[in-house]
Design a protein around this motif. Structure first.
Motif, PDB file in Angstrom:
ATOM      1  N   VAL A  86       0.777  -1.297  -0.050  1.00 41.87           N
ATOM      2  CA  VAL A  86       0.018  -0.050   0.067  1.00 41.87           C
ATOM      3  C   VAL A  86       1.000   1.136  -0.106  1.00 41.87           C
ATOM      4  O   VAL A  86       1.691   1.332   0.752  1.00 41.87           O
ATOM      5  CB  VAL A  86      -1.047  -0.098   1.268  1.00 41.87           C
ATOM      6  N   ILE A  87       0.570   1.966  -0.917  1.00 42.57           N
ATOM      7  CA  ILE A  87       1.507   3.374  -1.039  1.00 42.57           C
ATOM      8  C   ILE A  87       0.238   4.417  -0.797  1.00 42.57           C
ATOM      9  O   ILE A  87      -0.388   4.645  -1.496  1.00 42.57           O
ATOM     10  CB  ILE A  87       1.960   3.546  -2.311  1.00 42.57           C
ATOM     11  N   PRO A  88       0.438   5.116   0.438  1.00 42.42           N
ATOM     12  CA  PRO A  88      -0.639   5.967   0.806  1.00 42.42           C
ATOM     13  C   PRO A  88      -0.977   7.197  -0.072  1.00 42.42           C
ATOM     14  O   PRO A  88      -1.823   7.724  -0.497  1.00 42.42           O
ATOM     15  CB  PRO A  88      -0.423   6.324   2.363  1.00 42.42           C
ATOM     16  N   GLU A  89       0.226   7.661  -0.620  1.00 40.10           N
ATOM     17  CA  GLU A  89      -0.085   8.739  -1.404  1.00 40.10           C
ATOM     18  C   GLU A  89      -0.764   8.630  -2.696  1.00 40.10           C
ATOM     19  O   GLU A  89      -1.618   9.145  -3.035  1.00 40.10           O
ATOM     20  CB  GLU A  89       1.446   9.370  -1.827  1.00 40.10           C
ATOM     21  N   SER A  90      -0.562   7.516  -3.214  1.00 44.39           N
ATOM     22  CA  SER A  90      -1.239   7.019  -4.393  1.00 44.39           C
ATOM     23  C   SER A  90      -2.748   6.929  -4.137  1.00 44.39           C
ATOM     24  O   SER A  90      -3.609   7.089  -5.041  1.00 44.39           O
ATOM     25  CB  SER A  90      -0.667   5.549  -4.958  1.00 44.39           C
ATOM     26  N   THR A  91      -3.122   6.074  -2.895  1.00 45.74           N
ATOM     27  CA  THR A  91      -4.638   6.273  -2.669  1.00 45.74           C
ATOM     28  C   THR A  91      -5.296   7.565  -2.557  1.00 45.74           C
ATOM     29  O   THR A  91      -6.522   7.437  -2.861  1.00 45.74           O
ATOM     30  CB  THR A  91      -4.864   5.485  -1.261  1.00 45.74           C
ATOM     31  N   LEU A  92      -4.443   8.409  -2.304  1.00 45.99           N
ATOM     32  CA  LEU A  92      -5.265   9.964  -2.258  1.00 45.99           C
ATOM     33  C   LEU A  92      -5.200  10.548  -3.630  1.00 45.99           C
ATOM     34  O   LEU A  92      -6.239  11.095  -4.023  1.00 45.99           O
ATOM     35  CB  LEU A  92      -4.155  10.753  -1.471  1.00 45.99           C
ATOM     36  N   ILE A  93      -4.228  10.303  -4.303  1.00 42.35           N
ATOM     37  CA  ILE A  93      -4.108  10.905  -5.784  1.00 42.35           C
ATOM     38  C   ILE A  93      -5.242  10.035  -6.654  1.00 42.35           C
ATOM     39  O   ILE A  93      -5.809  10.690  -7.784  1.00 42.35           O
ATOM     40  CB  ILE A  93      -3.028  10.977  -6.385  1.00 42.35           C
ATOM     41  N   SER A  94      -5.549   9.012  -6.495  1.00 40.30           N
ATOM     42  CA  SER A  94      -6.315   8.359  -7.054  1.00 40.30           C
ATOM     43  C   SER A  94      -7.685   8.288  -6.712  1.00 40.30           C
ATOM     44  O   SER A  94      -8.681   7.346  -7.193  1.00 40.30           O
ATOM     45  CB  SER A  94      -5.818   6.624  -7.452  1.00 40.30           C
ATOM     46  N   ASN A  95      -8.112   9.007  -5.668  1.00 45.08           N
ATOM     47  CA  ASN A  95      -9.491   9.237  -4.915  1.00 45.08           C
ATOM     48  C   ASN A  95      -9.712   7.936  -4.393  1.00 45.08           C
ATOM     49  O   ASN A  95     -11.015   7.577  -4.046  1.00 45.08           O
ATOM     50  CB  ASN A  95     -10.459   9.649  -5.956  1.00 45.08           C
ATOM     51  N   LYS A  96      -8.731   6.876  -4.212  1.00 44.33           N
ATOM     52  CA  LYS A  96      -9.287   5.725  -3.203  1.00 44.33           C
ATOM     53  C   LYS A  96      -9.426   6.216  -1.817  1.00 44.33           C
ATOM     54  O   LYS A  96      -9.832   5.221  -0.875  1.00 44.33           O
ATOM     55  CB  LYS A  96      -8.461   4.827  -3.451  1.00 44.33           C
ATOM     56  N   ALA A  97      -8.862   7.266  -1.207  1.00 44.58           N
ATOM     57  CA  ALA A  97      -8.921   7.491  -0.124  1.00 44.58           C
ATOM     58  C   ALA A  97      -9.048   9.287   0.168  1.00 44.58           C
ATOM     59  O   ALA A  97      -8.439  10.025  -0.747  1.00 44.58           O
ATOM     60  CB  ALA A  97      -7.514   7.147   1.007  1.00 44.58           C
ATOM     61  N   ASP A  98      -9.440   9.869   1.287  1.00 46.49           N
ATOM     62  CA  ASP A  98      -9.706  11.181   1.586  1.00 46.49           C
ATOM     63  C   ASP A  98      -8.418  11.623   2.331  1.00 46.49           C
ATOM     64  O   ASP A  98      -7.710  12.957   2.227  1.00 46.49           O
ATOM     65  CB  ASP A  98     -10.864  11.486   2.008  1.00 46.49           C
ATOM     66  N   ILE A  99      -8.153  10.861   3.361  1.00 43.06           N
ATOM     67  CA  ILE A  99      -7.084  11.300   4.237  1.00 43.06           C
ATOM     68  C   ILE A  99      -6.047  10.109   4.374  1.00 43.06           C
ATOM     69  O   ILE A  99      -6.635   8.745   4.380  1.00 43.06           O
ATOM     70  CB  ILE A  99      -7.622  11.764   5.641  1.00 43.06           C
ATOM     71  N   ALA A 100      -4.871  10.209   4.515  1.00 36.77           N
ATOM     72  CA  ALA A 100      -4.038   9.104   4.733  1.00 36.77           C
ATOM     73  C   ALA A 100      -2.715   9.572   5.618  1.00 36.77           C
ATOM     74  O   ALA A 100      -2.476  10.900   5.825  1.00 36.77           O
ATOM     75  CB  ALA A 100      -3.455   8.669   3.308  1.00 36.77           C
ATOM     76  N   LEU A 101      -2.102   8.453   6.219  1.00 37.00           N
ATOM     77  CA  LEU A 101      -1.086   8.587   6.925  1.00 37.00           C
ATOM     78  C   LEU A 101       0.249   8.340   6.059  1.00 37.00           C
ATOM     79  O   LEU A 101       0.190   7.425   5.610  1.00 37.00           O
ATOM     80  CB  LEU A 101      -0.737   7.638   8.305  1.00 37.00           C
ATOM     81  N   THR A 102       1.252   9.216   5.981  1.00 35.85           N
ATOM     82  CA  THR A 102       2.537   8.929   5.041  1.00 35.85           C
ATOM     83  C   THR A 102       3.901   9.295   6.118  1.00 35.85           C
ATOM     84  O   THR A 102       3.587   9.884   7.275  1.00 35.85           O
ATOM     85  CB  THR A 102       2.397   9.975   4.096  1.00 35.85           C
ATOM     86  N   SER A 103       4.894   9.317   5.609  1.00 31.80           N
ATOM     87  CA  SER A 103       5.977   9.714   6.000  1.00 31.80           C
ATOM     88  C   SER A 103       6.309  11.240   5.093  1.00 31.80           C
ATOM     89  O   SER A 103       6.183  11.232   3.988  1.00 31.80           O
ATOM     90  CB  SER A 103       7.171   8.905   5.564  1.00 31.80           C
ATOM     91  N   PRO A 104       6.980  12.269   6.042  1.00 28.71           N
ATOM     92  CA  PRO A 104       6.984  13.369   5.379  1.00 28.71           C
ATOM     93  C   PRO A 104       8.213  13.322   4.208  1.00 28.71           C
ATOM     94  O   PRO A 104       7.954  14.135   3.233  1.00 28.71           O
ATOM     95  CB  PRO A 104       7.386  14.397   6.377  1.00 28.71           C
ATOM     96  N   ASP A 105       8.849  12.642   4.215  1.00 26.30           N
ATOM     97  CA  ASP A 105      10.125  12.520   2.963  1.00 26.30           C
ATOM     98  C   ASP A 105       9.419  11.984   1.819  1.00 26.30           C
ATOM     99  O   ASP A 105       9.679  12.576   0.775  1.00 26.30           O
ATOM    100  CB  ASP A 105      11.329  11.680   3.666  1.00 26.30           C
ATOM    101  N   THR A 106       8.400  11.080   1.964  1.00 25.89           N
ATOM    102  CA  THR A 106       8.061  10.370   0.686  1.00 25.89           C
ATOM    103  C   THR A 106       6.982  11.596   0.160  1.00 25.89           C
ATOM    104  O   THR A 106       6.880  11.533  -1.071  1.00 25.89           O
ATOM    105  CB  THR A 106       7.155   8.927   1.072  1.00 25.89           C
ATOM    106  N   THR A 107       6.117  11.910   1.084  1.00 27.69           N
ATOM    107  CA  THR A 107       5.049  13.067   0.479  1.00 27.69           C
ATOM    108  C   THR A 107       5.722  14.186  -0.237  1.00 27.69           C
ATOM    109  O   THR A 107       5.368  14.497  -0.826  1.00 27.69           O
ATOM    110  CB  THR A 107       4.280  13.399   1.644  1.00 27.69           C
TER     111      THR A 107
END
Length: 341
Positions: free
Chosen positions: A92-113
């Motif tokens: 699971v890549i949280p940033e991708s779930t946001l950009i693909s509209n599969k999630a509204d809010i996600a937990l990530t690491s600041p470096d990856t985001t």
């Protein structure tokens, strides 16, 4: 988006993964997913709560106890939200779930985001952070006498590939020549440390010491954060469009999550046992492990500014630290005002 994943500490389970975005042209794939439909968009009706999909960063364990408390005690419902909690995992890549509209809010690491924002113009914004102090640290056996970066001179340290730059930056901040420390690969298994094959590992201090102690050894650790590598973790991220259209709902989510974490951290021994047959079921951890984890993360989450809060100072520290590993962040990538509006 095309993504590669960074790994996080996992103790006795497979390596924990987080997205590390490359410079490839990844946005088109995400936009295609969004155009084909995708899960969520903060929908609501005139008579019901606003529906939000929340993407966690890893499989269910004590790291997310505050959200489980919020769900069980109805804090989100009271805030007018119907939260669909989605567990993460190694794929699971949280940033991708946001950009693909599969999630509204996600937990990530600041470096990856921030890497995604800088390299690919990803429309993301960080609105809070669960861990004010990053759990990533240097773990050793107490008998080694390792208590600080200076004690690593002449030692062998097992470091994951994805953390090598951060580890080297931490050494330089503390005036330790990286050439004076022997770095070897690390597969998120503390067995070599327990057997004395390495002197220390770079791992999550909230969990791995428990595994070492279960093996009959006494563990010591220090946070890289406390020695100058000042980035938070489990940052709360949304897309710019979602924040613009649903600012009140994002604020309500943060506030309800604050309630859940505040309740959980009153006594970190209380809630993990109650979730062993529900949220934690099948994750391979013992009740004692989850309690240890929950207790260990308490001082990393609590803050004088308030749980999830990011002050201008902490934002600048994050920006400065990421600059040490070549990630160019700016204050515009953060919105610190939701909890102070």
């Amino acid at each position: 988006m095309k993504l590669t994943r960074t790994a996080r500490a996992a103790g006795r389970r497979p390596a924990r993964s987080r997205a590390l975005l490359t410079t490839a042209a990844v946005t088109a794939a995400a936009l295609l997913l969004a155009a084909c439909g995708g899960g969520s968009s903060g929908s609501s009706s005139s008579t019901g709560p606003t529906k939000l999909t929340f993407q966690a960063s890893w499989v269910n364990d004590a790291e997310f106890t505050g959200y489980f408390v919020g769900l069980d005690k109805g804090y989100y419902t009271k805030a007018g939200l119907d939260v669909d909690y989605v567990k993460g995992g190694p794929n699971v890549i949280p940033e991708s779930t946001l950009i693909s509209n599969k999630a509204d809010i996600a937990l990530t690491s600041p470096d990856t985001t921030i890497n995604a924002i800088v390299d690919q113009d990803a429309p993301l914004v960080i609105v809070g952070t669960q861990y004010q102090r990053n759990p990533l640290g240097v773990v050793s056996l107490t008998s080694s006498g390792i208590k600080s970066p200076a004690d690593l001179v002449g030692r062998t340290v097992a470091v994951p590939d994805v953390n090598k730059l951060a580890f080297e930056a931490m050494l330089k901040i503390n005036k330790v020549d990286p050439k004076a420390v022997k770095v070897v690969p690390y597969a998120y298994d503390p067995t070599p440390l327990i057997k004395g094959e390495v002197d220390a590992t770079v791992d999550f201090t909230t969990n791995v010491p428990f595994t070492i102690e279960q093996a009959g050894q006494k563990a010591s650790s220090f946070l890289m954060y406390d020695y100058g590598y000042k980035i938070p973790n489990d940052t709360v991220v949304v897309t710019k469009d979602f924040l613009a259209e649903h600012r009140a709902e994002v604020k309500a989510f943060l506030q309800a999550s604050q309630e859940g974490w505040t309740e959980n951290l009153k006594d970190p021994t209380v809630y993990p046992p109650t979730f062993m047959s529900s949220y934690f079921k099948g994750n391979g951890r013992t009740e004692a492990n989850e309690v240890y984890f929950n207790k260990a993360q308490k001082p990393l989450i609590e803050s004088d500014a308030g749980i999830f809060s990011m002050t201008p100072q902490t934002v600048q520290e994050t920006i400065d630290t990421l600059g040490l590993v070549g990630i160019k962040a700016t204050p515009a990538m953060f919105d610190t005002t939701l909890l102070s509006d």
